[in-house]
Enzyme design. Structure first.
Site, PDB file in Angstrom:
ATOM      1  N   ASP A  38       0.797  -1.240   0.000  1.00  0.00           N
ATOM      2  CA  ASP A  38       0.000   0.000   0.000  1.00  0.00           C
ATOM      3  C   ASP A  38       0.828   1.288   0.000  1.00  0.00           C
ATOM      4  OD1 ASP A  38      -1.974  -1.880   0.217  1.00  0.00           O
ATOM      5  OD2 ASP A  38      -2.573  -1.352   2.253  1.00  0.00           O
ATOM      6  N   LYS A 147      -6.490  -5.004  -3.362  1.00  0.00           N
ATOM      7  CA  LYS A 147      -7.161  -5.695  -2.256  1.00  0.00           C
ATOM      8  C   LYS A 147      -8.194  -4.787  -1.598  1.00  0.00           C
ATOM      9  CE  LYS A 147      -3.432  -4.616   1.033  1.00  0.00           C
ATOM     10  NZ  LYS A 147      -4.163  -3.905   2.076  1.00  0.00           N
ATOM     11  N   CYS A 180      -2.185  -3.053   7.577  1.00  0.00           N
ATOM     12  CA  CYS A 180      -2.163  -3.906   6.385  1.00  0.00           C
ATOM     13  C   CYS A 180      -0.916  -4.782   6.311  1.00  0.00           C
ATOM     14  CB  CYS A 180      -2.302  -3.054   5.131  1.00  0.00           C
ATOM     15  SG  CYS A 180      -3.925  -2.256   4.999  1.00  0.00           S
TER      16      CYS A 180
END
Length: 237
Positions: A38, A147, A180
């Protein structure tokens, strides 16, 4: 908890020994992936979602530099690079709706409800917020996983992609350490992958002690912890 005696992990011909805690980690590049978690404007840029939500991004620029070094080292070693992007379709259908805990616990979704002028701008596919930061350049052979939740195995083809390439070991870097990154690392452990956290190439969501807690959790319960310098030295970079 007292310090434990380092173990000698199984080795095979051709592997490399990566300095790590609690013990050195044998890496065979052909069976290893680097997951870059990310590294999006939402999480690492001024005026991105985390910044708008009031999270501390003081270390983001440093981490961008570290991640760049880690990606370069992985490529020199011949390690498969995997990029994550977290978010949803612009309409928010993938976010789950009021029947999903994600609807209530996602700070981005809550912020957009509280500030209607932001609706559709945070973590929405196709927006600046969703895009990878400019310093992150994907190569043609890299894998991209989009995702919809914190963990990268949930609702994606990540496991199939890794298994098809004979991947066993996974290096992790990116943001946020305690959300995450840790979520996917724990999932990897439970799916019988061997996780290694590149801890100085990660940045947390929240105070620094939550990053430290993840580092403790990984080296004590879920995997191994290394740093950028150890990986770049292994690659001869």
């Amino acid at each position: 908890m007292t310090d434990r005696t380092p173990q000698e992990l199984p080795r095979v011909p051709g592997d490399l020994l990566l300095p790590a805690e609690p013990e050195a980690f044998p890496i065979l590049p052909a069976r290893t992936a680097l997951i870059v978690v990310d590294m999006q404007n939402a999480y690492a840029s001024s005026e991105g979602y985390l910044d708008k939500a009031g999270f501390d991004l003081s270390g983001a620029q440093s981490v961008i530099g570290k991640v760049t070094q880690v990606v370069a080292a992985a490529r020199l070693l011949g390690i498969q690079v995997v990029w994550f992007q977290n978010g949803w379709d612009p309409e928010g259908i993938e976010a789950g709706g009021p029947g999903s805990p994600n609807h209530w616990k996602s700070n981005a979704l809550r912020l957009m409800r509280e500030r209607p002028e932001l609706a559709g701008t945070l973590l929405a596919k196709g927006t600046w917020d969703y895009a990878l930061v400019p310093q992150m350049q994907r190569a043609p052979e890299d894998i991209l996983i989009q995702k919809p939740r914190y963990g990268g195995f949930n609702g994606t083809q990540l496991e199939m992609m890794l298994r098809a390439r004979g991947i066993r070991d996974i290096l992790f870097c990116g943001v946020a350490t305690n959300v995450c990154v840790e979520s996917t690392l724990r999932e990897a452990f439970h799916h019988e992958f061997w996780p290694v956290l590149v801890e100085d190439a990660c940045w947390q969501g929240g105070p620094r002690f939550v990053h430290d807690a993840t580092v403790f959790n990984v080296k004590t319960f879920f995997g191994w912890v290394t740093n950028t310098a150890a990986l770049t030295e292994l690659a001869g970079a």
